[in-house]
Design a protein around this motif. Structure first.
Motif, PDB file in Angstrom:
ATOM      1  N   LEU A  40       0.243  -4.010  19.089  1.00  0.00           N
ATOM      2  CA  LEU A  40       0.817  -3.652  20.055  1.00  0.00           C
ATOM      3  C   LEU A  40       1.137  -1.658  18.890  1.00  0.00           C
ATOM      4  O   LEU A  40       0.916  -0.489  19.256  1.00  0.00           O
ATOM      5  CB  LEU A  40       2.462  -3.439  19.784  1.00  0.00           C
ATOM      6  CG  LEU A  40       3.916  -2.892  20.495  1.00  0.00           C
ATOM      7  CD1 LEU A  40       3.269  -2.777  22.126  1.00  0.00           C
ATOM      8  CD2 LEU A  40       4.931  -3.069  20.527  1.00  0.00           C
ATOM      9  N   ALA A  41       0.787  -1.913  17.569  1.00  0.00           N
ATOM     10  CA  ALA A  41       1.199  -1.092  16.613  1.00  0.00           C
ATOM     11  C   ALA A  41      -0.447  -0.493  16.776  1.00  0.00           C
ATOM     12  O   ALA A  41      -0.482   0.975  16.837  1.00  0.00           O
ATOM     13  CB  ALA A  41       0.994  -1.520  15.472  1.00  0.00           C
ATOM     14  N   ASP A  42      -1.399  -1.311  17.312  1.00  0.00           N
ATOM     15  CA  ASP A  42      -3.097  -0.737  17.707  1.00  0.00           C
ATOM     16  C   ASP A  42      -2.698   0.279  18.676  1.00  0.00           C
ATOM     17  O   ASP A  42      -2.935   0.921  19.303  1.00  0.00           O
ATOM     18  CB  ASP A  42      -3.988  -2.273  17.723  1.00  0.00           C
ATOM     19  CG  ASP A  42      -5.813  -1.480  17.751  1.00  0.00           C
ATOM     20  OD1 ASP A  42      -5.941  -0.799  17.074  1.00  0.00           O
ATOM     21  OD2 ASP A  42      -5.902  -1.672  18.591  1.00  0.00           O
ATOM     22  N   GLU A  43      -1.630  -0.118  20.256  1.00  0.00           N
ATOM     23  CA  GLU A  43      -2.087   0.222  21.123  1.00  0.00           C
ATOM     24  C   GLU A  43      -0.891   1.632  21.269  1.00  0.00           C
ATOM     25  O   GLU A  43      -1.137   2.848  21.397  1.00  0.00           O
ATOM     26  CB  GLU A  43      -1.041  -0.275  22.123  1.00  0.00           C
ATOM     27  CG  GLU A  43      -1.885  -1.685  22.403  1.00  0.00           C
ATOM     28  CD  GLU A  43      -1.101  -2.191  23.773  1.00  0.00           C
ATOM     29  OE1 GLU A  43       0.031  -1.962  24.614  1.00  0.00           O
ATOM     30  OE2 GLU A  43      -1.222  -3.422  23.743  1.00  0.00           O
ATOM     31  N   TYR A  44       0.220   1.255  20.543  1.00  0.00           N
ATOM     32  CA  TYR A  44       1.060   3.218  20.126  1.00  0.00           C
ATOM     33  C   TYR A  44      -0.534   4.452  18.890  1.00  0.00           C
ATOM     34  O   TYR A  44       0.182   5.297  18.927  1.00  0.00           O
ATOM     35  CB  TYR A  44       1.546   2.744  18.714  1.00  0.00           C
ATOM     36  CG  TYR A  44       3.139   1.995  19.356  1.00  0.00           C
ATOM     37  CD1 TYR A  44       2.887   1.719  20.541  1.00  0.00           C
ATOM     38  CD2 TYR A  44       4.194   0.705  18.210  1.00  0.00           C
ATOM     39  CE1 TYR A  44       4.457   0.796  21.416  1.00  0.00           C
ATOM     40  CE2 TYR A  44       5.168   0.304  18.970  1.00  0.00           C
ATOM     41  CZ  TYR A  44       5.377   0.954  20.708  1.00  0.00           C
ATOM     42  OH  TYR A  44       6.590  -0.112  20.872  1.00  0.00           O
TER      43      TYR A  44
ATOM     44  N   ASP B  81       0.475  -0.862   0.102  1.00  0.00           N
ATOM     45  CA  ASP B  81      -0.012  -0.426  -0.078  1.00  0.00           C
ATOM     46  C   ASP B  81       0.790   1.363  -0.310  1.00  0.00           C
ATOM     47  O   ASP B  81       0.534   2.771  -0.640  1.00  0.00           O
ATOM     48  CB  ASP B  81      -1.393   0.049   1.284  1.00  0.00           C
ATOM     49  CG  ASP B  81      -1.764  -1.064   1.556  1.00  0.00           C
ATOM     50  OD1 ASP B  81      -2.223  -1.467   0.030  1.00  0.00           O
ATOM     51  OD2 ASP B  81      -2.679  -1.718   2.407  1.00  0.00           O
ATOM     52  N   GLU B  82       1.906   1.271   1.221  1.00  0.00           N
ATOM     53  CA  GLU B  82       2.605   2.495   1.187  1.00  0.00           C
ATOM     54  C   GLU B  82       4.314   2.499  -0.140  1.00  0.00           C
ATOM     55  O   GLU B  82       4.453   3.892  -0.666  1.00  0.00           O
ATOM     56  CB  GLU B  82       3.098   2.436   2.399  1.00  0.00           C
ATOM     57  CG  GLU B  82       3.606   3.802   2.824  1.00  0.00           C
ATOM     58  CD  GLU B  82       3.518   4.856   4.228  1.00  0.00           C
ATOM     59  OE1 GLU B  82       3.761   4.606   4.839  1.00  0.00           O
ATOM     60  OE2 GLU B  82       4.747   3.291   4.316  1.00  0.00           O
ATOM     61  N   LEU B  83       4.472   1.474  -1.310  1.00  0.00           N
ATOM     62  CA  LEU B  83       5.115   2.357  -1.524  1.00  0.00           C
ATOM     63  C   LEU B  83       4.398   1.707  -3.099  1.00  0.00           C
ATOM     64  O   LEU B  83       6.092   1.655  -4.272  1.00  0.00           O
ATOM     65  CB  LEU B  83       6.036   0.801  -1.887  1.00  0.00           C
ATOM     66  CG  LEU B  83       7.113   0.930  -0.251  1.00  0.00           C
ATOM     67  CD1 LEU B  83       8.040  -0.270  -0.673  1.00  0.00           C
ATOM     68  CD2 LEU B  83       8.331   1.964  -0.285  1.00  0.00           C
TER      69      LEU B  83
ATOM     70  N   SER C 194       1.356   7.466  11.410  1.00  0.00           N
ATOM     71  CA  SER C 194       0.401   6.604  10.453  1.00  0.00           C
ATOM     72  C   SER C 194       0.341   5.541  10.860  1.00  0.00           C
ATOM     73  O   SER C 194       0.708   4.403  11.245  1.00  0.00           O
ATOM     74  CB  SER C 194       0.975   6.479   9.033  1.00  0.00           C
ATOM     75  OG  SER C 194       2.078   6.120   9.181  1.00  0.00           O
ATOM     76  N   VAL C 195      -0.481   4.772  10.693  1.00  0.00           N
ATOM     77  CA  VAL C 195      -0.729   3.540  10.862  1.00  0.00           C
ATOM     78  C   VAL C 195       0.295   2.528  10.460  1.00  0.00           C
ATOM     79  O   VAL C 195       1.116   1.235  11.344  1.00  0.00           O
ATOM     80  CB  VAL C 195      -2.309   3.121   9.968  1.00  0.00           C
ATOM     81  CG1 VAL C 195      -2.179   0.979  10.231  1.00  0.00           C
ATOM     82  CG2 VAL C 195      -2.758   3.060  10.597  1.00  0.00           C
ATOM     83  N   TYR C 196       1.049   2.985   9.019  1.00  0.00           N
ATOM     84  CA  TYR C 196       2.065   2.115   8.883  1.00  0.00           C
ATOM     85  C   TYR C 196       3.842   1.907   9.405  1.00  0.00           C
ATOM     86  O   TYR C 196       4.271   1.698  10.174  1.00  0.00           O
ATOM     87  CB  TYR C 196       2.957   1.838   7.743  1.00  0.00           C
ATOM     88  CG  TYR C 196       1.499   0.889   6.345  1.00  0.00           C
ATOM     89  CD1 TYR C 196       1.507   0.247   7.113  1.00  0.00           C
ATOM     90  CD2 TYR C 196       1.087   2.724   5.591  1.00  0.00           C
ATOM     91  CE1 TYR C 196       0.307  -0.256   5.698  1.00  0.00           C
ATOM     92  CE2 TYR C 196      -0.511   1.769   4.561  1.00  0.00           C
ATOM     93  CZ  TYR C 196      -0.373   0.200   5.105  1.00  0.00           C
ATOM     94  OH  TYR C 196      -1.687  -0.356   4.422  1.00  0.00           O
ATOM     95  N   ASP C 197       3.654   3.249  10.231  1.00  0.00           N
ATOM     96  CA  ASP C 197       4.367   3.830  11.232  1.00  0.00           C
ATOM     97  C   ASP C 197       4.626   2.869  12.057  1.00  0.00           C
ATOM     98  O   ASP C 197       5.571   2.747  13.062  1.00  0.00           O
ATOM     99  CB  ASP C 197       4.596   5.581  11.794  1.00  0.00           C
ATOM    100  CG  ASP C 197       4.914   6.603  10.624  1.00  0.00           C
ATOM    101  OD1 ASP C 197       5.489   6.081   9.587  1.00  0.00           O
ATOM    102  OD2 ASP C 197       4.182   7.625   9.822  1.00  0.00           O
TER     103      ASP C 197
END
Length: 168
Positions: free
Chosen positions: A68-72, A39-41, A80-83
């Motif tokens: 963890l990404a969700d917690e972030y 998606d990002e590239l 961003s989601v990908y970050d």
């Protein structure tokens, strides 16, 4: 093998200076979530394909990384989601995060995750003898010439490196 969780912006820096292959000379395996690669590239066209051809490895996120990404998302509103996914991969796998994004670098520091950016890659290439002093200078000058026009790096850091290389 040393793995590094990758964000997108460093790759764009190397694309802008026409040196996409350089980071892949280092003894690292750069990884990025499959979703980010898909998606990002996308822009510019062919970026994701070029990077995977050079050696970028698309990885599936573990449940722990996803959670963890969700917690972030709650803690770090500017990411961003990908970050958040790149940070979660680095944190869960205890590996370095490759990014130049200021908010992501700050979050990584708060999470005790080691961070490296474009200049760190160029420095390592030179320090490990994988590029000559002339190639190092060329990379720095190209980064400087494009700074503010797609590349966003601390100007003082570029100048400092150029002064050191010219004085040696």
């Amino acid at each position: 093998m040393t793995y590094i969780s990758s964000d997108t912006n460093v790759w764009i820096d190397f694309m802008i200076i026409d040196s996409m292959e350089l980071p892949f000379r280092l003894p690292y395996t750069f990884i990025m979530s499959e979703e980010a690669v898909e998606d990002e590239l996308l822009s510019p066209p062919g970026l994701g394909e070029q990077l995977t051809t050079l050696g970028l490895v698309a990885v599936e996120n573990t449940i722990d990384e996803f959670l963890l990404a969700d917690e972030y998302g709650i803690i770090y509103k500017k990411l961003s989601v990908y970050d958040r996914i790149a940070l979660a991969i680095a944190k869960c796998r205890n590996i370095t995060l490759l990014t130049g994004d200021r908010a992501l670098r700050k979050a990584a520091r708060q999470e005790s995750v080691n961070v490296m950016g474009t200049l760190g890659i160029v420095d390592q290439l030179f320090g490990q003898g994988m590029i000559t002093s002339k190639e190092y200078e060329t990379c720095l000058r190209r980064l400087q010439a494009n700074n503010g026009k797609g590349v966003r790096l601390p100007e003082a850091e570029i100048i400092s490196r150029l002064q050191k290389i010219i004085c040696t």
